[in-house]
Enzyme design. Structure first.
Site, PDB file in Angstrom:
ATOM      1  N   HIS A  27      -9.732  31.642 -32.665  1.00  0.00           N
ATOM      2  CA  HIS A  27      -9.374  32.036 -31.302  1.00  0.00           C
ATOM      3  C   HIS A  27      -8.388  31.027 -30.734  1.00  0.00           C
ATOM      4  O   HIS A  27      -8.557  29.829 -30.965  1.00  0.00           O
ATOM      5  CB  HIS A  27     -10.637  32.065 -30.429  1.00  0.00           C
ATOM      6  CG  HIS A  27     -10.320  32.300 -28.990  1.00  0.00           C
ATOM      7  ND1 HIS A  27      -9.973  33.541 -28.498  1.00  0.00           N
ATOM      8  CD2 HIS A  27     -10.266  31.434 -27.937  1.00  0.00           C
ATOM      9  CE1 HIS A  27      -9.746  33.428 -27.200  1.00  0.00           C
ATOM     10  NE2 HIS A  27      -9.915  32.165 -26.836  1.00  0.00           N
ATOM     11  N   GLY A  67      24.437  34.475 -53.586  1.00  0.00           N
ATOM     12  CA  GLY A  67      23.244  34.772 -52.779  1.00  0.00           C
ATOM     13  C   GLY A  67      23.211  36.227 -52.330  1.00  0.00           C
ATOM     14  O   GLY A  67      22.173  36.704 -51.873  1.00  0.00           O
ATOM     15  N   GLY A  68      24.346  36.931 -52.419  1.00  0.00           N
ATOM     16  CA  GLY A  68      24.358  38.368 -52.154  1.00  0.00           C
ATOM     17  C   GLY A  68      24.082  38.749 -50.712  1.00  0.00           C
ATOM     18  O   GLY A  68      24.343  37.987 -49.773  1.00  0.00           O
ATOM     19  N   THR A  69      23.524  39.941 -50.544  1.00  0.00           N
ATOM     20  CA  THR A  69      23.370  40.565 -49.225  1.00  0.00           C
ATOM     21  C   THR A  69      22.472  39.751 -48.304  1.00  0.00           C
ATOM     22  O   THR A  69      22.844  39.442 -47.163  1.00  0.00           O
ATOM     23  CB  THR A  69      22.762  41.976 -49.402  1.00  0.00           C
ATOM     24  OG1 THR A  69      23.543  42.698 -50.351  1.00  0.00           O
ATOM     25  CG2 THR A  69      22.722  42.725 -48.087  1.00  0.00           C
ATOM     26  N   GLU A 108      29.363  36.560 -60.483  1.00  0.00           N
ATOM     27  CA  GLU A 108      29.337  36.952 -59.063  1.00  0.00           C
ATOM     28  C   GLU A 108      30.756  37.261 -58.614  1.00  0.00           C
ATOM     29  O   GLU A 108      31.663  36.468 -58.817  1.00  0.00           O
ATOM     30  CB  GLU A 108      28.725  35.827 -58.206  1.00  0.00           C
ATOM     31  CG  GLU A 108      28.793  36.068 -56.703  1.00  0.00           C
ATOM     32  CD  GLU A 108      28.203  37.407 -56.273  1.00  0.00           C
ATOM     33  OE1 GLU A 108      27.033  37.668 -56.549  1.00  0.00           O
ATOM     34  OE2 GLU A 108      28.956  38.218 -55.654  1.00  0.00           O
TER      35      GLU A 108
HETATM   36  C1  LIG Z   1      21.530  43.890 -42.092  1.00  0.00           C
HETATM   37  C2  LIG Z   1      20.479  43.763 -43.150  1.00  0.00           C
HETATM   38  C3  LIG Z   1      19.288  43.146 -42.858  1.00  0.00           C
HETATM   39  C4  LIG Z   1      18.302  43.018 -43.825  1.00  0.00           C
HETATM   40  N1  LIG Z   1      17.128  42.423 -43.499  1.00  0.00           N
HETATM   41  C5  LIG Z   1      16.155  42.308 -44.432  1.00  0.00           C
HETATM   42  C6  LIG Z   1      14.944  41.656 -44.128  1.00  0.00           C
HETATM   43  O1  LIG Z   1      14.730  41.189 -43.010  1.00  0.00           O
HETATM   44  N2  LIG Z   1      14.002  41.546 -45.107  1.00  0.00           N
HETATM   45  C7  LIG Z   1      14.212  42.049 -46.358  1.00  0.00           C
HETATM   46  O2  LIG Z   1      13.334  41.928 -47.213  1.00  0.00           O
HETATM   47  N3  LIG Z   1      15.356  42.668 -46.669  1.00  0.00           N
HETATM   48  C8  LIG Z   1      16.330  42.807 -45.743  1.00  0.00           C
HETATM   49  N4  LIG Z   1      17.507  43.407 -46.073  1.00  0.00           N
HETATM   50  C9  LIG Z   1      17.681  43.928 -47.444  1.00  0.00           C
HETATM   51  C10 LIG Z   1      18.045  42.789 -48.417  1.00  0.00           C
HETATM   52  O3  LIG Z   1      19.147  42.083 -47.937  1.00  0.00           O
HETATM   53  C11 LIG Z   1      18.340  43.373 -49.777  1.00  0.00           C
HETATM   54  O4  LIG Z   1      17.276  44.205 -50.150  1.00  0.00           O
HETATM   55  C12 LIG Z   1      18.475  42.287 -50.817  1.00  0.00           C
HETATM   56  O5  LIG Z   1      19.508  41.390 -50.494  1.00  0.00           O
HETATM   57  C13 LIG Z   1      18.765  42.947 -52.169  1.00  0.00           C
HETATM   58  O6  LIG Z   1      19.050  41.986 -53.078  1.00  0.00           O
HETATM   59  P1  LIG Z   1      19.561  42.350 -54.517  1.00  0.00           P
HETATM   60  O7  LIG Z   1      18.972  41.289 -55.362  1.00  0.00           O
HETATM   61  O8  LIG Z   1      19.301  43.732 -54.885  1.00  0.00           O
HETATM   62  O9  LIG Z   1      21.171  42.210 -54.474  1.00  0.00           O
HETATM   63  P2  LIG Z   1      22.195  41.711 -53.406  1.00  0.00           P
HETATM   64  O10 LIG Z   1      21.630  40.671 -52.526  1.00  0.00           O
HETATM   65  O11 LIG Z   1      22.831  42.875 -52.752  1.00  0.00           O
HETATM   66  O12 LIG Z   1      23.265  40.975 -54.324  1.00  0.00           O
HETATM   67  C14 LIG Z   1      24.021  41.630 -55.291  1.00  0.00           C
HETATM   68  C15 LIG Z   1      25.189  40.722 -55.696  1.00  0.00           C
HETATM   69  O13 LIG Z   1      25.867  41.296 -56.783  1.00  0.00           O
HETATM   70  C16 LIG Z   1      27.266  41.100 -56.624  1.00  0.00           C
HETATM   71  N5  LIG Z   1      27.955  42.143 -57.384  1.00  0.00           N
HETATM   72  C17 LIG Z   1      27.937  43.472 -57.164  1.00  0.00           C
HETATM   73  N6  LIG Z   1      28.663  44.112 -58.094  1.00  0.00           N
HETATM   74  C18 LIG Z   1      29.153  43.155 -58.926  1.00  0.00           C
HETATM   75  C19 LIG Z   1      29.987  43.196 -60.084  1.00  0.00           C
HETATM   76  N7  LIG Z   1      30.424  44.347 -60.592  1.00  0.00           N
HETATM   77  N8  LIG Z   1      30.307  42.018 -60.669  1.00  0.00           N
HETATM   78  C20 LIG Z   1      29.850  40.841 -60.172  1.00  0.00           C
HETATM   79  N9  LIG Z   1      29.049  40.752 -59.087  1.00  0.00           N
HETATM   80  C21 LIG Z   1      28.709  41.892 -58.472  1.00  0.00           C
HETATM   81  C22 LIG Z   1      27.453  41.233 -55.124  1.00  0.00           C
HETATM   82  O14 LIG Z   1      28.645  40.603 -54.717  1.00  0.00           O
HETATM   83  C23 LIG Z   1      26.212  40.540 -54.593  1.00  0.00           C
HETATM   84  O15 LIG Z   1      26.440  39.167 -54.383  1.00  0.00           O
HETATM   85  C24 LIG Z   1      18.524  43.523 -45.131  1.00  0.00           C
HETATM   86  C25 LIG Z   1      19.740  44.142 -45.444  1.00  0.00           C
HETATM   87  C26 LIG Z   1      20.704  44.255 -44.477  1.00  0.00           C
HETATM   88  C27 LIG Z   1      22.002  44.910 -44.838  1.00  0.00           C
END
Ligand SMILES: Cc1cc2nc3c(=O)[nH]c(=O)nc-3n(C[C@H](O)[C@H](O)[C@H](O)COP(=O)(O)OP(=O)(O)OC[C@H]3O[C@@H](n4cnc5c(N)ncnc54)[C@H](O)[C@@H]3O)c2cc1C
Length: 459
Positions: free
Chosen positions: A440, A39-41, A34
């Site tokens: 209901h 936990g990412g996005t 990471e």
């Molecule tokens: C404002 C907002 C609101 C949202 N609300 C919702 C919602 O209500 N419901 C919903 O289902 N979805 C929602 N989403 C979308 C959701 O957050 C994403 O679809 C989801 O987090 C995607 O997860 P992921 O597993 O693809 O990766 P991510 O959660 O994006 O994680 C990827 C991880 O990889 C790491 N990484 C990247 N490149 C590298 C590298 N080269 N080396 C090491 N680590 C790296 C990053 O730092 C990150 O921690 C929302 C998104 C945003 C922006």
């Protein structure tokens, strides 16, 4: 020196950590990498913080309207520092939960740094070289920053930098009238900002049906949010302490002056700096990693999960990618991406819950279909709560009687849509709804009414 693993996972988004748990449970020596926030996005700058802020904004809205319910008190104030502190505390819990879980996992080595491929089965992180037969890419995405004229000269916010805001913008201009933009729009309007949403299409959330777009616009406009639709040829400029956004719309003032600018115009995958070329992993023109129906890339032994594969843009799609992969790799399953039914929600208040196809997609499929619609103002529960905006919609295959899709815009719309989703997975006839007894007073008790008045969908 090279460290050999059975598996390497890049990214700790929604798929990587549970996959690490399954792989290590199966006895595989695994590495997870990471570069930023565990936990990412979703955990740090997406779902969890925004829904926490939506909850604060709803509390403000309800408090302001308390007198409508006979509840009287003093004026309502917003302490943005406390709003942010509450959000930070909830995010921290999840972020630390993921980090702690991974760091305590047997057979898992956690690397903190940016990972880059150095070959099809080799990854570099902080000067170390790791090798594995199996590599799983879960690198997610980030806000797309459009190439707007003048943008280099003005400060702007994205969903990530919005997380540090602990003050009330006087006037927030939001470029992008889709899911992320609209959630921030209502939230900040309810906190007390003036809000203008600027959208290049002629309607909001253009992926939804026009009646849903129009109903969402009515809900938000009633709270005082301003819209500039069909805003083409955007440009921004600094104007003393304000930001001027030239909108060139078909009507209305050609320029908006705002105190702050939020860009919410889509997401791009984090694949540009991953060394994919060294591994020979193919992407599409927008940088999404190309995968087959079982999440395999073109390189044997490399899979891509979550937002970076372009096959979903949600937490549940990323988690479902993990489930598909784990079932196929570890449980002898044969699960496929194409088996899943698309579903999502828009967390304005009241929310929009969606499952399956919309009207436009059903028409395009050419099949004979039926449609049912019901205004939320007919729903007793909504009237009792004083929140009767929105509508319910359901689409049915006229021949098989199967449910093709639903849009539930109204209180509990996100949850009600999921009950329909379950029936869709079961392949049930809509008549199951007609004959069911619902409790209901709930929103769901109107589902038999909704399917009791189906009309042919005009082509
Ligand atoms: C404002 C907002 C609101 C949202 N609300 C919702 C919602 O209500 N419901 C919903 O289902 N979805 C929602 N989403 C979308 C959701 O957050 C994403 O679809 C989801 O987090 C995607 O997860 P992921 O597993 O693809 O990766 P991510 O959660 O994006 O994680 C990827 C991880 O990889 C790491 N990484 C990247 N490149 C590298 C590298 N080269 N080396 C090491 N680590 C790296 C990053 O730092 C990150 O921690 C929302 C998104 C945003 C922006």
């Amino acid at each position: 020196m090279t460290t050999r693993f059975d598996a390497i996972i890049i990214g700790t988004g929604q798929a990587g950590p549970p996959l690490a748990a399954r792989l290590t449970d199966a006895g595989m020596k695994t590495a997870i990498i990471e570069r930023k926030l565990f936990g990412g996005t979703c955990v740090n700058v997406g779902c969890i913080p925004t829904k926490t802020l939506v909850a604060s904004a709803r509390a403000a809205h309800v408090a302001r309207h308390a007198a409508d319910f006979g509840v009287v008190g003093g004026p309502v104030g917003i302490d943005m520092a406390r709003v942010k502190a509450r959000k930070d505390a909830i995010v921290r819990q999840s972020n630390e939960g993921v980090a702690g879980w991974l760091k305590a996992m047997d057979r898992l080595t956690v690397y903190e740094g940016h990972a880059r491929f150095d070959g099809p089965h080799r990854v570099r992180v902080k000067g170390e070289r790791l090798e594995a037969e199996r590599i799983f890419v879960n690198v997610g995405g980030r806000a797309h920053v459009p190439d707007l004229p003048g943008l280099a000269g003005v400060p702007y916010l994205t969903n990530s930098s919005m997380m540090a805001v602990d003050f009330l913008p006087a006037h927030l201009a939001i470029v992008g009238g889709s899911y992320i933009g609209l959630e921030f729009a209502q939230m900040y309007r309810r906190f007390g900002s003036r809000v203008t949403v600027i959208e290049m299409n002629d309607r909001l959330i253009p992926r939804e049906d026009p009646d849903i777009s129009a109903a969402v616009k009515r809900i938000l406009a009633a709270e005082g949010i301003k819209f500039r639709l069909s805003a083409k040829c955007l440009a921004v400029a600094k104007r003393s302490d304000q930001i001027a956004v030239a909108v060139d719309c078909a009507s209305g003032a050609p320029e908006i002056l705002a105190s702050h600018l939020l860009l919410a115009v889509g997401r791009i995958p984090n694949t540009g700096d991953l060394g994919l070329d060294k591994a020979g992993v193919a992407t599409d023109a927008r940088g999404f990693i190309t995968v087959d129906d079982e999440l395999r890339t073109n390189v044997p032994g490399i899979w891509a999960l979550g937002d970076c594969n372009g096959r979903g843009a949600f937490t549940h799609t990323s988690y479902n990618d993990y489930e598909i992969l784990a079932a196929n790799l570890l449980d002898g399953g044969k699960r496929r991406l194409s088996d899943r039914i698309p579903a999502h929600a828009l967390y304005i208040d009241p929310p929009l819950g969606r499952a399956g196809q919309n009207e436009h997609e059903v028409r395009a499929s050419g099949r004979k279909a039926l449609v049912g619609k019901l205004a939320m103002s007919s729903v007793g529960r909504a009237r009792e709560r004083g929140e009767s905006q929105g509508l319910m919609k359901i689409l049915i295959d006229a021949e098989s009687e199967r449910i093709l899709g639903t849009a539930m815009l109204g209180i509990e719309g996100d949850e009600v849509a999921q009950s329909i989703l379950g029936l869709m997975y079961a392949g049930a006839s809509y008549k199951v709804i007609e004959r069911a007894m619902y409790v209901h007073p709930t929103v769901s008790e109107y589902l038999p009414t909704l399917v009791g008045d189906l009309r042919p969908l005009r082509r």
